[in-house]
Design a protein around this motif. Structure first.
Motif, PDB file in Angstrom:
ATOM      1  N   ASP A 148     -26.129  38.698   3.803  1.00  0.00           N
ATOM      2  CA  ASP A 148     -26.044  40.021   3.186  1.00  0.00           C
ATOM      3  C   ASP A 148     -26.216  39.864   1.679  1.00  0.00           C
ATOM      4  O   ASP A 148     -25.380  39.274   1.011  1.00  0.00           O
ATOM      5  CB  ASP A 148     -24.684  40.641   3.516  1.00  0.00           C
ATOM      6  CG  ASP A 148     -24.560  42.086   3.041  1.00  0.00           C
ATOM      7  OD1 ASP A 148     -25.291  42.465   2.109  1.00  0.00           O
ATOM      8  OD2 ASP A 148     -23.728  42.820   3.599  1.00  0.00           O
ATOM      9  N   GLU A 149     -27.319  40.396   1.150  1.00  0.00           N
ATOM     10  CA  GLU A 149     -27.567  40.377  -0.288  1.00  0.00           C
ATOM     11  C   GLU A 149     -27.509  41.788  -0.868  1.00  0.00           C
ATOM     12  O   GLU A 149     -28.209  42.117  -1.821  1.00  0.00           O
ATOM     13  CB  GLU A 149     -28.929  39.733  -0.576  1.00  0.00           C
ATOM     14  CG  GLU A 149     -28.973  38.228  -0.327  1.00  0.00           C
ATOM     15  CD  GLU A 149     -28.374  37.426  -1.472  1.00  0.00           C
ATOM     16  OE1 GLU A 149     -27.532  37.962  -2.208  1.00  0.00           O
ATOM     17  OE2 GLU A 149     -28.765  36.250  -1.640  1.00  0.00           O
ATOM     18  N   GLY A 150     -26.672  42.624  -0.267  1.00  0.00           N
ATOM     19  CA  GLY A 150     -26.518  43.985  -0.766  1.00  0.00           C
ATOM     20  C   GLY A 150     -27.496  44.931  -0.111  1.00  0.00           C
ATOM     21  O   GLY A 150     -27.313  45.347   1.032  1.00  0.00           O
ATOM     22  N   ALA A 151     -28.555  45.285  -0.823  1.00  0.00           N
ATOM     23  CA  ALA A 151     -29.555  46.209  -0.279  1.00  0.00           C
ATOM     24  C   ALA A 151     -30.512  45.514   0.680  1.00  0.00           C
ATOM     25  O   ALA A 151     -31.267  46.188   1.397  1.00  0.00           O
ATOM     26  CB  ALA A 151     -30.341  46.863  -1.409  1.00  0.00           C
ATOM     27  N   ILE A 152     -30.489  44.191   0.710  1.00  0.00           N
ATOM     28  CA  ILE A 152     -31.367  43.422   1.584  1.00  0.00           C
ATOM     29  C   ILE A 152     -30.509  42.540   2.493  1.00  0.00           C
ATOM     30  O   ILE A 152     -29.661  41.781   2.012  1.00  0.00           O
ATOM     31  CB  ILE A 152     -32.342  42.533   0.789  1.00  0.00           C
ATOM     32  CG1 ILE A 152     -33.243  43.383  -0.120  1.00  0.00           C
ATOM     33  CG2 ILE A 152     -33.178  41.681   1.730  1.00  0.00           C
ATOM     34  CD1 ILE A 152     -34.263  44.217   0.619  1.00  0.00           C
ATOM     35  N   ILE A 153     -30.741  42.625   3.796  1.00  0.00           N
ATOM     36  CA  ILE A 153     -30.006  41.806   4.760  1.00  0.00           C
ATOM     37  C   ILE A 153     -31.020  41.129   5.666  1.00  0.00           C
ATOM     38  O   ILE A 153     -31.970  41.768   6.145  1.00  0.00           O
ATOM     39  CB  ILE A 153     -29.032  42.655   5.605  1.00  0.00           C
ATOM     40  CG1 ILE A 153     -27.980  43.331   4.725  1.00  0.00           C
ATOM     41  CG2 ILE A 153     -28.335  41.787   6.652  1.00  0.00           C
ATOM     42  CD1 ILE A 153     -28.389  44.700   4.255  1.00  0.00           C
ATOM     43  N   THR A 154     -30.855  39.841   5.884  1.00  0.00           N
ATOM     44  CA  THR A 154     -31.731  39.117   6.796  1.00  0.00           C
ATOM     45  C   THR A 154     -30.886  38.459   7.883  1.00  0.00           C
ATOM     46  O   THR A 154     -29.735  38.092   7.658  1.00  0.00           O
ATOM     47  CB  THR A 154     -32.552  38.043   6.071  1.00  0.00           C
ATOM     48  OG1 THR A 154     -31.670  37.165   5.345  1.00  0.00           O
ATOM     49  CG2 THR A 154     -33.534  38.677   5.101  1.00  0.00           C
ATOM     50  N   GLY A 155     -31.478  38.339   9.071  1.00  0.00           N
ATOM     51  CA  GLY A 155     -30.757  37.767  10.201  1.00  0.00           C
ATOM     52  C   GLY A 155     -31.566  36.702  10.900  1.00  0.00           C
ATOM     53  O   GLY A 155     -32.795  36.612  10.742  1.00  0.00           O
ATOM     54  N   ALA A 156     -30.882  35.896  11.674  1.00  0.00           N
ATOM     55  CA  ALA A 156     -31.529  34.837  12.443  1.00  0.00           C
ATOM     56  C   ALA A 156     -32.250  35.451  13.647  1.00  0.00           C
ATOM     57  O   ALA A 156     -32.415  36.663  13.747  1.00  0.00           O
ATOM     58  CB  ALA A 156     -30.484  33.816  12.879  1.00  0.00           C
ATOM     59  N   GLY A 157     -32.662  34.590  14.558  1.00  0.00           N
ATOM     60  CA  GLY A 157     -33.495  35.044  15.654  1.00  0.00           C
ATOM     61  C   GLY A 157     -32.739  35.585  16.846  1.00  0.00           C
ATOM     62  O   GLY A 157     -31.530  35.437  16.975  1.00  0.00           O
ATOM     63  N   ALA A 158     -33.510  36.259  17.699  1.00  0.00           N
ATOM     64  CA  ALA A 158     -33.051  36.719  19.011  1.00  0.00           C
ATOM     65  C   ALA A 158     -31.777  37.558  18.901  1.00  0.00           C
ATOM     66  O   ALA A 158     -31.724  38.525  18.166  1.00  0.00           O
ATOM     67  CB  ALA A 158     -32.873  35.520  19.940  1.00  0.00           C
ATOM     68  N   ALA A 159     -30.728  37.167  19.645  1.00  0.00           N
ATOM     69  CA  ALA A 159     -29.520  37.991  19.727  1.00  0.00           C
ATOM     70  C   ALA A 159     -28.767  38.081  18.407  1.00  0.00           C
ATOM     71  O   ALA A 159     -27.896  38.950  18.254  1.00  0.00           O
ATOM     72  CB  ALA A 159     -28.595  37.454  20.812  1.00  0.00           C
ATOM     73  N   ALA A 160     -29.071  37.223  17.429  1.00  0.00           N
ATOM     74  CA  ALA A 160     -28.424  37.346  16.117  1.00  0.00           C
ATOM     75  C   ALA A 160     -28.771  38.670  15.446  1.00  0.00           C
ATOM     76  O   ALA A 160     -28.060  39.108  14.543  1.00  0.00           O
ATOM     77  CB  ALA A 160     -28.829  36.188  15.207  1.00  0.00           C
ATOM     78  N   GLY A 161     -29.860  39.325  15.897  1.00  0.00           N
ATOM     79  CA  GLY A 161     -30.161  40.654  15.391  1.00  0.00           C
ATOM     80  C   GLY A 161     -29.041  41.637  15.701  1.00  0.00           C
ATOM     81  O   GLY A 161     -28.774  42.567  14.936  1.00  0.00           O
ATOM     82  N   MET A 162     -28.361  41.425  16.824  1.00  0.00           N
ATOM     83  CA  MET A 162     -27.226  42.279  17.176  1.00  0.00           C
ATOM     84  C   MET A 162     -26.061  42.037  16.222  1.00  0.00           C
ATOM     85  O   MET A 162     -25.384  42.973  15.792  1.00  0.00           O
ATOM     86  CB  MET A 162     -26.819  42.014  18.625  1.00  0.00           C
ATOM     87  CG  MET A 162     -25.925  43.072  19.232  1.00  0.00           C
ATOM     88  SD  MET A 162     -25.765  42.892  21.025  1.00  0.00           S
ATOM     89  CE  MET A 162     -27.391  43.419  21.580  1.00  0.00           C
ATOM     90  N   ASP A 163     -25.804  40.772  15.886  1.00  0.00           N
ATOM     91  CA  ASP A 163     -24.757  40.461  14.913  1.00  0.00           C
ATOM     92  C   ASP A 163     -25.057  41.115  13.574  1.00  0.00           C
ATOM     93  O   ASP A 163     -24.160  41.659  12.921  1.00  0.00           O
ATOM     94  CB  ASP A 163     -24.634  38.942  14.735  1.00  0.00           C
ATOM     95  CG  ASP A 163     -24.154  38.247  15.988  1.00  0.00           C
ATOM     96  OD1 ASP A 163     -23.023  38.518  16.419  1.00  0.00           O
ATOM     97  OD2 ASP A 163     -24.908  37.431  16.535  1.00  0.00           O
ATOM     98  N   MET A 164     -26.309  41.059  13.151  1.00  0.00           N
ATOM     99  CA  MET A 164     -26.693  41.640  11.873  1.00  0.00           C
ATOM    100  C   MET A 164     -26.487  43.151  11.874  1.00  0.00           C
ATOM    101  O   MET A 164     -25.944  43.728  10.920  1.00  0.00           O
ATOM    102  CB  MET A 164     -28.160  41.310  11.571  1.00  0.00           C
ATOM    103  CG  MET A 164     -28.664  41.848  10.236  1.00  0.00           C
ATOM    104  SD  MET A 164     -30.472  41.702  10.048  1.00  0.00           S
ATOM    105  CE  MET A 164     -31.016  43.025  11.156  1.00  0.00           C
ATOM    106  N   CYS A 165     -26.892  43.819  12.956  1.00  0.00           N
ATOM    107  CA  CYS A 165     -26.754  45.269  13.026  1.00  0.00           C
ATOM    108  C   CYS A 165     -25.287  45.679  13.081  1.00  0.00           C
ATOM    109  O   CYS A 165     -24.883  46.660  12.433  1.00  0.00           O
ATOM    110  CB  CYS A 165     -27.502  45.809  14.239  1.00  0.00           C
ATOM    111  SG  CYS A 165     -29.306  45.711  14.093  1.00  0.00           S
TER     112      CYS A 165
END
Length: 314
Positions: A148-165
């Motif tokens: 989490d960089e504030g206005a920009i968030i990046t996530g790892a692959g596959a199911a990690a997209g759920m963690d990010m959301c």
């Protein structure tokens, strides 16, 4: 920034998993405040997913201009040309203060738009070296689930997209909503972004389920004084063996896992109860309100009192 209007960009060959995650988190469901979710592409019409199945996309890139949150989904074609109309649309959204998130190879689009220069970012561990080589201005950290960089968030692959959301919902709408969505999906409500995305081996099957039972016991007794030695004894393991099994199973250390569980419970109590900060500190296993405040500010960026004022449903 609390978001309601969510625009998810689907590239050619968009992964069916990422589309499913997006709808599962932000799509309509009974008992959960709705988000206005729109799937968009460069052009409306049929779009093939990575499974070869056609997806009918109703929106073009114009919906990005009205979104509170933009998600860049991963796809088979993840390299973005400099002339792609997606890039100026992303830069304009960033200039307006829109939150933009991408996971897996969707991160490459943020990099191509020039939005990751000087920032930390992650992606699927299999593509981390390529991202770092193509964009040396980015500090690529492939060990993280999300950054989490504030206005920009990046996530790892596959199911990690759920963690990010879920992290985004927790950050902007509070732990209560994130936990309700997670319970409905039967997934863990919170995994720290710094948790390892790649676990080298599964939990050994010869422990008879002892480790899972110990984790469940610890969650139910967070207010107690819990040491690694106590957990190891309950698992009928030596401390060294338990620590090794624990990291293989969770990707983190027992201390970090306990801290995460305690802060997550504190968040929910701050939102849903009238307990004082001192009572919550005792309930989640901190020896004083001062320690809870210190950990909360360090890990969440705000004080417990400020968090309660922002998210309390009372």
């Amino acid at each position: 920034m609390v978001f309601r209007r969510v625009a998810a960009y689907a590239p050619p060959g968009a992964t069916a998993l990422s589309l499913g995650i997006t709808n599962a988190i932000f799509g309509p469901r009974p008992g959960v405040p709705g988000f206005d979710l729109a799937i968009c592409a460069r052009h409306p019409g049929p779009l093939r997913t990575d499974l070869g199945l056609p997806l009918t996309v109703r929106h073009d890139l114009g919906v990005l201009a009205a979104a509170d949150l933009i998600l860049i989904l991963p796809g088979v074609e993840y390299h973005v040309e400099a002339s792609d109309p997606l890039l100026p649309a992303l830069r304009a959204a960033h200039d307006r203060g829109t939150t933009i998130a991408a996971h897996c190879v969707g991160t490459f689009a943020l990099a191509a738009a020039g939005l990751l220069g000087g920032l930390r970012a992650t992606t699927h561990w299999q593509f981390a070296d390529e991202l770092a080589a193509c964009h040396p201005e980015i500090t690529v950290q492939p060990e993280h689930l999300y950054i989490d960089e504030g206005a920009i968030i990046t996530g790892a692959g596959a199911a990690a997209g759920m963690d990010m959301c879920l992290h985004l919902i927790r950050r902007e709408h509070g732990a209560g909503l994130a936990n309700r969505i997670a319970r409905g999906l039967v997934i863990p409500p919170h995994r720290d972004g710094g948790q390892a995305q790649y676990v080298s081996a599964p939990v050994p099957t010869d422990d008879g389920g002892r480790l899972a039972a110990v984790l469940a016991w610890a969650r139910a007794h967070l207010g107690d004084r819990i040491s690694v030695d106590l957990l190891a004894a309950r698992a009928l393991m030596s401390r060294r063996s338990f620590t090794r099994h624990f990291r293989l199973a969770t990707g983190t250390s027992p201390h970090a896992w306990l801290r995460s569980q305690r802060l997550s419970l504190a968040e929910e109590l701050l939102e849903t109860s009238d307990l004082s900060i001192e009572q919550i500190a005792d309930r989640v296993g901190y020896r004083s309100a001062a320690v809870l405040r210190e950990q909360f500010v360090l890990r969440r960026g705000v004080s417990p009192s400020d968090y309660r004022r922002t998210f309390s449903r009372s």
